[in-house]
Write a protein that holds these residues in place. Structure first.
Motif, PDB file in Angstrom:
ATOM      1  N   THR A  72       2.514  -8.242 -22.958  1.00 51.33           N
ATOM      2  CA  THR A  72       2.094  -9.561 -22.499  1.00 51.33           C
ATOM      3  C   THR A  72       3.115 -10.248 -21.607  1.00 51.33           C
ATOM      4  O   THR A  72       2.747 -10.918 -20.640  1.00 51.33           O
ATOM      5  N   GLY A  73       4.395 -10.080 -21.903  1.00 57.26           N
ATOM      6  CA  GLY A  73       5.404 -10.791 -21.138  1.00 57.26           C
ATOM      7  C   GLY A  73       6.163  -9.953 -20.137  1.00 57.26           C
ATOM      8  O   GLY A  73       6.531 -10.437 -19.070  1.00 57.26           O
ATOM      9  N   LEU A  74       6.392  -8.674 -20.441  1.00 58.16           N
ATOM     10  CA  LEU A  74       7.330  -7.860 -19.655  1.00 58.16           C
ATOM     11  C   LEU A  74       6.630  -6.948 -18.647  1.00 58.16           C
ATOM     12  O   LEU A  74       6.950  -6.959 -17.472  1.00 58.16           O
ATOM     13  N   ARG A  75       5.748  -6.102 -19.112  1.00 60.09           N
ATOM     14  CA  ARG A  75       4.864  -5.259 -18.274  1.00 60.09           C
ATOM     15  C   ARG A  75       5.625  -4.500 -17.181  1.00 60.09           C
ATOM     16  O   ARG A  75       5.401  -4.710 -15.981  1.00 60.09           O
ATOM     17  N   PRO A  76       6.525  -3.602 -17.571  1.00 59.77           N
ATOM     18  CA  PRO A  76       7.318  -2.870 -16.580  1.00 59.77           C
ATOM     19  C   PRO A  76       6.500  -2.011 -15.636  1.00 59.77           C
ATOM     20  O   PRO A  76       6.971  -1.670 -14.547  1.00 59.77           O
ATOM     21  N   HIS A  77       5.272  -1.671 -16.035  1.00 58.33           N
ATOM     22  CA  HIS A  77       4.436  -0.862 -15.144  1.00 58.33           C
ATOM     23  C   HIS A  77       4.141  -1.592 -13.830  1.00 58.33           C
ATOM     24  O   HIS A  77       3.922  -0.945 -12.793  1.00 58.33           O
ATOM     25  N   LEU A  78       4.154  -2.930 -13.849  1.00 62.11           N
ATOM     26  CA  LEU A  78       3.914  -3.683 -12.616  1.00 62.11           C
ATOM     27  C   LEU A  78       5.095  -3.552 -11.660  1.00 62.11           C
ATOM     28  O   LEU A  78       4.915  -3.417 -10.442  1.00 62.11           O
ATOM     29  N   LEU A  79       6.309  -3.579 -12.194  1.00 66.54           N
ATOM     30  CA  LEU A  79       7.488  -3.356 -11.358  1.00 66.54           C
ATOM     31  C   LEU A  79       7.512  -1.918 -10.865  1.00 66.54           C
ATOM     32  O   LEU A  79       7.847  -1.659  -9.699  1.00 66.54           O
ATOM     33  N   GLN A  80       7.129  -0.994 -11.723  1.00 64.96           N
ATOM     34  CA  GLN A  80       7.093   0.413 -11.331  1.00 64.96           C
ATOM     35  C   GLN A  80       6.119   0.628 -10.175  1.00 64.96           C
ATOM     36  O   GLN A  80       6.436   1.324  -9.196  1.00 64.96           O
ATOM     37  N   ALA A  81       4.955   0.019 -10.244  1.00 70.51           N
ATOM     38  CA  ALA A  81       3.961   0.167  -9.178  1.00 70.51           C
ATOM     39  C   ALA A  81       4.464  -0.448  -7.877  1.00 70.51           C
ATOM     40  O   ALA A  81       4.288   0.130  -6.795  1.00 70.51           O
ATOM     41  N   ALA A  82       5.097  -1.617  -7.957  1.00 72.40           N
ATOM     42  CA  ALA A  82       5.620  -2.268  -6.754  1.00 72.40           C
ATOM     43  C   ALA A  82       6.708  -1.429  -6.108  1.00 72.40           C
ATOM     44  O   ALA A  82       6.758  -1.287  -4.869  1.00 72.40           O
ATOM     45  N   CYS A  83       7.595  -0.859  -6.925  1.00 67.49           N
ATOM     46  CA  CYS A  83       8.678  -0.032  -6.389  1.00 67.49           C
ATOM     47  C   CYS A  83       8.139   1.252  -5.760  1.00 67.49           C
ATOM     48  O   CYS A  83       8.616   1.685  -4.699  1.00 67.49           O
ATOM     49  N   GLN A  84       7.150   1.862  -6.398  1.00 61.30           N
ATOM     50  CA  GLN A  84       6.549   3.072  -5.843  1.00 61.30           C
ATOM     51  C   GLN A  84       5.925   2.802  -4.481  1.00 61.30           C
ATOM     52  O   GLN A  84       6.118   3.564  -3.525  1.00 61.30           O
ATOM     53  N   LYS A  85       5.214   1.706  -4.372  1.00 60.89           N
ATOM     54  CA  LYS A  85       4.565   1.355  -3.117  1.00 60.89           C
ATOM     55  C   LYS A  85       5.580   1.072  -2.021  1.00 60.89           C
ATOM     56  O   LYS A  85       5.345   1.384  -0.844  1.00 60.89           O
ATOM     57  N   ALA A  86       6.732   0.507  -2.379  1.00 69.93           N
ATOM     58  CA  ALA A  86       7.755   0.134  -1.405  1.00 69.93           C
ATOM     59  C   ALA A  86       8.818   1.215  -1.227  1.00 69.93           C
ATOM     60  O   ALA A  86       9.769   1.022  -0.464  1.00 69.93           O
ATOM     61  N   SER A  87       8.673   2.336  -1.941  1.00 70.18           N
ATOM     62  CA  SER A  87       9.641   3.443  -1.876  1.00 70.18           C
ATOM     63  C   SER A  87      11.044   3.012  -2.312  1.00 70.18           C
ATOM     64  O   SER A  87      12.053   3.442  -1.751  1.00 70.18           O
ATOM     65  N   ILE A  88      11.110   2.139  -3.319  1.00 76.18           N
ATOM     66  CA  ILE A  88      12.378   1.764  -3.930  1.00 76.18           C
ATOM     67  C   ILE A  88      12.586   2.659  -5.149  1.00 76.18           C
ATOM     68  O   ILE A  88      11.765   2.642  -6.072  1.00 76.18           O
ATOM     69  N   PRO A  89      13.637   3.456  -5.193  1.00 79.91           N
ATOM     70  CA  PRO A  89      13.875   4.303  -6.363  1.00 79.91           C
ATOM     71  C   PRO A  89      14.072   3.462  -7.623  1.00 79.91           C
ATOM     72  O   PRO A  89      14.949   2.602  -7.671  1.00 79.91           O
ATOM     73  N   LEU A  90      13.243   3.679  -8.617  1.00 80.68           N
ATOM     74  CA  LEU A  90      13.325   2.976  -9.893  1.00 80.68           C
ATOM     75  C   LEU A  90      13.469   3.995 -11.012  1.00 80.68           C
ATOM     76  O   LEU A  90      12.632   4.889 -11.150  1.00 80.68           O
ATOM     77  N   THR A  91      14.530   3.867 -11.787  1.00 75.22           N
ATOM     78  CA  THR A  91      14.677   4.643 -13.011  1.00 75.22           C
ATOM     79  C   THR A  91      14.234   3.756 -14.166  1.00 75.22           C
ATOM     80  O   THR A  91      14.907   2.772 -14.488  1.00 75.22           O
TER      81      THR A  91
END
Length: 279
Positions: free
Chosen positions: A229-248
């Motif tokens: 409900t509050g954190l939802r890291p999958h949203l950051l993961q999707a944004a980074c994938q779309k922008a080609s920012i390497p996210l571990t």
């Protein structure tokens, strides 16, 4: 700066200071750990931004950072999470807003805009104050990370200042505060109803708007009660994938939102930052 305390630890010194802040219009307290290497040379800086309800004290007491910071020669700065003082507007019964919940932004709405200017405080005032001090800090080499609300703050500040920070990481960050139940009301109170103004304080929307960093490290517990409900890291993961920012993104099985989780992986994050600070 007024020194409140100084205690030796792992060959270095844990300081607590206070000062009168122009940005926040009141007294602010913060902590700085100086490793033993600072006795002979300036050392790189690692900022740690704490989460909701916290002060500088929480990570000092429970973060377990001093031993590894001493080994690696890293200064560790722990600011407060909001302005303080009797004249600072607050909602005492709301732990997600007001004192302890500054969200690392510059408020634009009355009465909060007079005091809640944590972005200016962290990017301009506090670094300038420390750079002018006698502490052997090298602000040409600095990185930033944080937990929860502080993870949100760390990523947004790094995205807006990619040349200022060598690296950025987070423990359980609020990935998209503009839509999360526990942060959206705070953004509206601080910034107004025009949601376009919220974009500057939302990691996923900043990335959508073209802001970039070289890479991001995130650790998140799978047993965190705020995960869905509050954190939802999958949203950051999707944004980074779309922008080609390497996210571990390390999903840590069975860990929750507490400092027991943070302290378990604190050394990993500090080593990760040290590799980039010492490049």
């Amino acid at each position: 700066m007024k020194q409140i305390s100084a205690s030796k630890s792992f060959g270095g010194t844990q300081y607590v200071f206070s000062h009168v802040s122009e940005a926040c219009r009141g007294d602010m307290t913060f902590a700085v750990f100086m490793p033993p290497q600072a006795k002979t040379a300036k050392v790189p800086v690692l900022w740690y931004l704490s989460g909701l309800t916290c002060t500088h004290q929480n990570v000092m007491d429970k973060g377990e950072y001093r031993q590894i910071a001493s080994e690696l020669g890293i200064a560790f700065i722990c600011p407060d999470t909001s302005p303080r003082g009797e004249d600072v507007p607050d909602e005492p019964d709301n732990w997600q807003f007001g004192k302890g919940a500054g969200f690392y932004l510059d408020a634009t709405q009355d009465p909060f805009s007079a005091h809640y200017n944590m972005q200016t405080y962290l990017l301009e005032e506090l670094p300038r104050l420390l750079d002018d001090s006698d502490l052997a800090l090298d602000f040409g080499r600095q990185s930033i990370f944080g937990h929860s609300m502080g993870g949100h703050g760390a990523i947004t500040l790094a995205l807006k200042n990619p040349e200022g920070f060598a690296s950025v990481s987070a423990f359980a960050p609020i990935a998209q505060p503009s839509t999360a139940d526990w942060s959206r009301p705070a953004l509206e109170k601080y910034l107004g109803t025009d949601q376009a103004a919220w974009r500057a304080y939302d990691s996923t929307l900043l990335i959508e708007d073209g802001f970039r960093v070289r890479e991001i490290l995130v650790d998140q517990g799978t047993a965190d009660p705020f995960l869905q409900t509050g954190l939802r890291p999958h949203l950051l993961q999707a944004a980074c994938q779309k922008a080609s920012i390497p996210l571990t993104l390390n999903m840590r099985e069975g860990y929750d939102h507490s400092y027991l989780f943070i302290s378990t992986f604190m050394a990993d994050h500090i080593r990760w930052h040290a590799d980039r600070l010492h490049d």
